[in-house]
Design a protein around this motif. Structure first.
Motif, PDB file in Angstrom:
ATOM      1  N   TYR A   1      52.564  27.897  36.353  1.00  0.00           N
ATOM      2  CA  TYR A   1      52.376  29.279  36.801  1.00  0.00           C
ATOM      3  C   TYR A   1      53.350  29.708  37.892  1.00  0.00           C
ATOM      4  O   TYR A   1      53.285  30.835  38.371  1.00  0.00           O
ATOM      5  CB  TYR A   1      50.920  29.485  37.252  1.00  0.00           C
TER       6      TYR A   1
ATOM      7  N   ASP B   1      52.720  26.983  45.408  1.00  0.00           N
ATOM      8  CA  ASP B   1      53.744  27.500  44.492  1.00  0.00           C
ATOM      9  C   ASP B   1      54.091  28.938  44.819  1.00  0.00           C
ATOM     10  O   ASP B   1      53.352  29.626  45.519  1.00  0.00           O
ATOM     11  CB  ASP B   1      53.261  27.393  43.030  1.00  0.00           C
TER      12      ASP B   1
ATOM     13  N   ARG C   1      39.885  30.894  32.308  1.00  0.00           N
ATOM     14  CA  ARG C   1      41.301  31.150  32.544  1.00  0.00           C
ATOM     15  C   ARG C   1      41.480  32.611  32.927  1.00  0.00           C
ATOM     16  O   ARG C   1      40.751  33.467  32.429  1.00  0.00           O
ATOM     17  CB  ARG C   1      42.116  30.919  31.270  1.00  0.00           C
TER      18      ARG C   1
ATOM     19  N   SER D   1      50.286  30.660  45.149  1.00  0.00           N
ATOM     20  CA  SER D   1      48.978  30.078  45.443  1.00  0.00           C
ATOM     21  C   SER D   1      49.117  28.771  46.206  1.00  0.00           C
ATOM     22  O   SER D   1      50.129  28.089  46.106  1.00  0.00           O
ATOM     23  CB  SER D   1      48.229  29.775  44.139  1.00  0.00           C
TER      24      SER D   1
HETATM   25  P1  ADP Z   1      44.809  25.695  32.349  1.00  0.00           P
HETATM   26  O1  ADP Z   1      44.931  24.541  31.425  1.00  0.00           O
HETATM   27  O2  ADP Z   1      44.502  26.981  31.662  1.00  0.00           O
HETATM   28  O3  ADP Z   1      45.939  25.793  33.321  1.00  0.00           O
HETATM   29  P2  ADP Z   1      43.147  25.022  34.652  1.00  0.00           P
HETATM   30  O4  ADP Z   1      41.704  24.638  34.704  1.00  0.00           O
HETATM   31  O5  ADP Z   1      44.131  24.068  35.203  1.00  0.00           O
HETATM   32  O6  ADP Z   1      43.443  25.388  33.143  1.00  0.00           O
HETATM   33  O7  ADP Z   1      43.297  26.412  35.417  1.00  0.00           O
HETATM   34  C1  ADP Z   1      42.428  27.479  35.083  1.00  0.00           C
HETATM   35  C2  ADP Z   1      43.148  28.814  35.254  1.00  0.00           C
HETATM   36  O8  ADP Z   1      43.434  29.029  36.646  1.00  0.00           O
HETATM   37  C3  ADP Z   1      44.480  28.914  34.551  1.00  0.00           C
HETATM   38  O9  ADP Z   1      44.335  29.296  33.204  1.00  0.00           O
HETATM   39  C4  ADP Z   1      45.195  29.978  35.372  1.00  0.00           C
HETATM   40  O10 ADP Z   1      44.754  31.266  34.956  1.00  0.00           O
HETATM   41  C5  ADP Z   1      44.652  29.754  36.778  1.00  0.00           C
HETATM   42  N1  ADP Z   1      45.563  28.946  37.623  1.00  0.00           N
HETATM   43  C6  ADP Z   1      45.461  27.625  37.891  1.00  0.00           C
HETATM   44  N2  ADP Z   1      46.449  27.220  38.716  1.00  0.00           N
HETATM   45  C7  ADP Z   1      47.185  28.312  38.996  1.00  0.00           C
HETATM   46  C8  ADP Z   1      48.358  28.564  39.808  1.00  0.00           C
HETATM   47  N3  ADP Z   1      48.953  27.579  40.499  1.00  0.00           N
HETATM   48  N4  ADP Z   1      48.836  29.838  39.840  1.00  0.00           N
HETATM   49  C9  ADP Z   1      48.254  30.818  39.147  1.00  0.00           C
HETATM   50  N5  ADP Z   1      47.147  30.662  38.371  1.00  0.00           N
HETATM   51  C10 ADP Z   1      46.623  29.423  38.294  1.00  0.00           C
END
Ligand code: ADP
Length: 285
Positions: free
Chosen positions: A169, A205, A224, A264
């Protein structure tokens, strides 16, 4: 809304002290909620597996029929099929991790783990992936970092999932910082209390960021912000659920800060080992 099951049982049937009864209130709402979560989870898993499976079967049929003699289409289809197979494999792997952690949830791990080398290892695993997106990962570990109490493989998985998300991301061309330092302030959710000794591992990030209303739900399984984008990037929707379960098994805490459009910071707090070398109540500047 709370649902109670009320049971009345008579204790002594009109003995010398008169009649007595016991009234039992059983809170059904939490049982129903757990049952609903289980049903939703199975439905989600089925859905997540069905989609890539349908794609795979569709391409197999096309290759057996209309595209039988089309070499160019065959190569393209095989690439897609491989990607779908990989996606199913990642999902099954994440489901197994989740179930393994849940089985042990109430047995806190107890090894002494040095985080410096652990984070070096995780960075090495994902460096290539970061470079593919023209991103750099900077590791900033305090040399005087105390060891933590935990399970090495699980803590590596936490760091890996967070770094993997930062790469997915984050914006191409930006830098990701992974840092580890003694925690100077603990979140209220930290089970050891505000004065406990802990280490904070954070992954920062520069990327999409997350709108505030989504933050409390990010650690739910399959939640998500943008499902299509997560899938396209190879996400399973389970990475943060796994992080949350591991952190809770370690009696630690997870804090998420994010600014949409900027990026984030995910911070994990894990209890430090050896209070003798890191007195409880100590604070770092
Ligand atoms: P995914 O496999 O979809 O990445 P996660 O459980 O790791 O599943 O994360 C859930 C959701 O949180 C992601 O789909 C994304 O929308 C959001 N997310 C996680 N980490 C970040 C990040 N570093 N920056 C932006 N959005 C994030």
């Amino acid at each position: 809304e709370r649902v109670f099951n009320v049971r009345v049982e008579s204790l002594n049937k009109g003995g010398p002290g008169g009649a007595a009864a016991l009234m039992l209130f059983v809170d059904l709402s939490s049982i129903r909620r757990a049952e609903q979560m289980r049903v939703d989870f199975v439905a989600n898993v089925s859905h997540e597996l069905r989609t890539p499976l349908a794609t795979l079967l569709g391409f197999i049929e096309t290759l057996q029929g209309p595209a039988r003699d089309d070499a160019e289409a065959r190569d393209r289809f095989l690439d897609i099929m491989k990607a779908q197979g990989n996606r199913m494999s990642r999902l099954v792997q994440d489901l197994l991790s989740l179930s393994r952690i849940e089985t042990n949830e109430h047995r806190p791990p107890s090894d002494r783990v040095a985080l410096g080398p652990l984070l070096e290892g995780v960075k090495a695993t994902l460096d290539l992936e970061a470079r593919r997106k023209d991103m750099a990962v900077r590791l900033d570990a305090d040399p005087a970092l105390p060891a933590v109490i935990g399970a090495e493989d699980e803590l590596a998985q936490v760091a890996q999932n967070l770094l993997d998300n930062a790469i997915k991301y984050g914006r191409p061309g930006t830098e990701i910082t992974v840092s580890a330092r003694p925690a100077d302030r603990l979140p209220a959710s930290f089970p050891g209390g505000p004065g406990a000794a802990a280490v904070a591992i954070s992954v920062r990030d520069r990327g999409d960021g997350i709108p505030a209303e989504h933050i409390p739900r990010l650690t739910e399984r399959f939640y998500r912000v943008d499902t299509a984008r997560s899938r396209e990037l190879g996400g399973t929707g389970l990475g943060l659920a796994i992080v949350k379960h591991i952190v809770s098994r370690h009696r630690g805490a997870l804090a998420i800060q994010s600014t949409p459009g900027e990026g984030s910071v995910f911070t994990v707090y894990i209890p430090a080992a050896g209070a003798e070398s890191w007195p409880s109540g100590a604070t770092a500047a």
